[in-house]
Every structure is written in structure tokens, then in C-alpha cells.
Write an enzyme that holds these catalytic residues in place. Structure first.
Site, mmCIF file in Angstrom:
data_model
loop_
_atom_site.group_PDB
_atom_site.id
_atom_site.type_symbol
_atom_site.label_atom_id
_atom_site.label_comp_id
_atom_site.label_asym_id
_atom_site.label_seq_id
_atom_site.Cartn_x
_atom_site.Cartn_y
_atom_site.Cartn_z
ATOM 1 N NE ARG A 272 -3.745 -2.239 -0.276
ATOM 2 C CZ ARG A 272 -3.767 -3.412 -0.886
ATOM 3 N NH1 ARG A 272 -2.676 -3.867 -1.496
ATOM 4 N NH2 ARG A 272 -4.872 -4.143 -0.921
ATOM 5 C CG LEU A 273 4.476 1.870 1.680
ATOM 6 C CD1 LEU A 273 5.922 1.654 2.119
ATOM 7 C CD2 LEU A 273 3.864 3.052 2.433
#
Length: 307
Positions: A272-273
Site C-alpha cells: 500500500r505504499l
């Protein structure tokens, strides 16, 4: 214990079958067969239970990811989607600034769009969501097809009687989103909107299949009609009327160009980065760069944003 708590909401006949198999398992008989039958029974029960709500039959992945609970009559069924997630790209496949093919965002768009057109899993790479808003700020969104782009902007065609057109006439700004799920990529565009010149619209209109031209003439988009037969009848009338002649472009049909001042390139990461590199058009007379901004081409600057 989770499996048995799940079965409590299923019909009693199914519960008796499941517990019968469970009893067989406890006695140590036919353990492997019993497990298989028990699992199939649970799957069948759950599928039928979901089907009773009028939903499509879920996939194995969706059944394992969703939790359903049936509320009393008159209340909506609640769905817990918290377990639905998929893997995107790993950090070794991240999108770095050094991987930009150009510091001109239109050329960078062209590169990603070209990759999307070559991906066999993407049926319509030019499908985009366009979001508009009324003058008092009430938003609406829908899918349309991109029909061209250049340094001037992104072009699409529509009916001037539609809600989107009404909102664009009173509030001439829009946001576009392209989402190419197999590539884990999306492009978000913000810009001002202008009508495309009449002759350009006419040229495109008459390049469409004749059935599509007639369909555009039939539809007073977003206006209420009594039923579908109304459309069928109008379509038959115009098909006969223009059987041997050209279809004139209706005066309520045309197109718009979205002139971008923000173009953001997004690529998903499993942790999710996500990667977000956004280009912003400098305003006239603006020269000072903001923190972490870098000069690009054609009056654009770019920077990375937190996901």
C-alpha cells in the site's frame, strides 16, 4: 468454530446434514470423505443463501473474503468487505521518477496508454470515468470513452442534453480517471472544459456506424421516457427515414475537450505504499517551485506524493 457459527443462519435441513457429517468425523470414520462432503455442503448452503438475496453466484475468492449477515425483514443485508484485497506489485517493480519516459505528462500518458492498449486483459483502454459537479457542488460521475488526446487536452463526445453536459455548462471543470486493473495503474486528470468546434464534432459523428448515428438522434439523453418500447419505435422510425440518406448530426450532440492542469500517474504496491507522481501546470507568471517540486517540460512541474 467459525464454520459452525456460519451455518447457524442456514436452513435447518442443511444444518442437520452438516452436523451428521460432523458426528461421523468425531467417530473417526471416513474422515477424508467426510471433510470433503462437509465442505461441499457448506459451500452449497452458503451459495444458495447468498442467491436468495438476488446476487450473482460468488467466486471462491469472494466467498472466502466476504462475511454476510441477514438482518430482520425490512432491513438491508450488511456486507463486511474488510477481507477483500489483492496483491499489486512488489517494491522491486515500483515506479521511480527515473522511469518516466518523458517530463512532458502528455507523452508519459501516451506511453502508459500504449501499454494498456497492448494488454489483452484490458477490453477498453480508452474507457474513463468523468466526474462533474453542479454549480452548487453536487457531484456526479459516469464512464465514457476517450476519443482523442493531444497537447490541447482529452476529447470525448456526448449529448448536450445529458446531466454531465448541463453540469459542464454551468461549472466547466472535470476530473478524469483511467483505471487499468491488470497493470495496477491509474491516471487521474483534472482540467477546465470547453466545447469542441462544430465541424470537428460533425466529422466524428459521420465517421460512426450509421446505427450509432441514429441512436444518437433517437436519444434525448437523461430525459425521462415511458419505457424501452418508446426507444425501439423511434429507432425504427429514424432507420426507415434515413435508409437512403445521411443522418444529420443533432444540434444537441457534440463533444468536449478537457484541458488538463493536473495529471497524476499512480501505480499500486502490495504494501500500500503506492507510487504517485503528479504533474501540475504552472499558472501564467508563476515561476517559483514548491517544496519537492521539479521542473518538467512545457510549463509543467512534477513531484511525488504520499500514497
Amino acid at each position: 468454530m467459525f464454520l459452525f457459527s456460519l451455518v447457524l443462519n442456514i436452513g435447518s435441513s442443511y444444518k442437520r446434514r452438516v452436523f451428521a457429517y460432523y458426528g461421523t468425523l468425531r467417530k473417526g470414520k471416513r474422515v477424508t470423505v467426510g471433510l470433503v462432503i462437509m465442505w461441499r455442503t457448506l459451500s452449497t448452503c452458503l451459495t444458495r443463501q447468498i442467491g436468495s438475496f438476488g446476487w450473482c453466484r460468488p467466486s471462491r475468492q469472494s466467498v472466502s473474503a466476504l462475511k454476510y449477515s441477514q438482518n430482520p425483514p425490512g432491513h438491508c443485508t450488511t456486507m463486511d468487505l474488510s477481507a477483500m484485497r489483492k496483491k499489486y506489485k512488489g517494491d522491486e517493480e515500483c515506479f521511480e521518477e527515473s522511469q518516466l519516459v518523458s517530463l512532458d505528462p502528455i507523452k508519459q500518458f501516451e506511453n502508459w496508454f500504449d501499454q494498456a492498449t497492448k494488454c489483452p486483459e484490458i477490453g477498453e483502454p480508452n474507457a474513463m470515468c468523468i466526474a462533474t459537479a453542479s454549480k452548487d457542488g453536487h457531484p456526479s460521475a459516469r464512464m465514457v470513452l476517450l476519443k482523442g488526446y493531444s497537447n490541447e487536452g482529452f476529447r470525448f463526445f456526448t449529448n448536450y442534453l445529458s446531466r454531465k453536459s448541463s453540469e459542464l455548462e454551468s461549472n466547466p471543470f472535470a476530473s478524469l480517471v483511467f483505471y487499468w486493473e491488470p497493470l495496477n495503474r491509474q491516471i487521474r486528470i483534472e482540467g477546465s472544459v470547453e466545447r469542441i468546434p462544430f465541424q470537428t464534432c460533425s466529422d466524428y459523428f459521420h465517421s460512426r456506424p450509421k446505427s450509432s448515428q441514429i441512436g444518437a438522434a433517437v436519444s434525448l439523453q437523461s430525459q425521462p421516457i415511458p419505457n424501452r418500447d418508446y426507444l425501439r419505435q423511434k429507432n425504427e422510425e429514424l432507420t426507415e427515414k434515413y435508409k437512403d440518406t445521411d443522418v444529420p448530426m443533432p444540434d444537441y450532440w457534440g463533444g468536449y475537450v478537457v484541458k488538463p492542469y493536473v495529471i497524476e500517474f499512480w501505480q499500486g504496491q502490495t504494501n500500500r505504499l503506492h507510487d504517485r507522481i503528479v504533474f501540475t501546470k504552472l499558472k501564467d507568471g508563476e515561476t517559483k517551485l514548491g517544496e519537492f517540486q521539479h521542473e518538467a517540460e512545457g510549463g509543467w512541474v512534477y513531484q511525488r506524493l504520499c500514497p
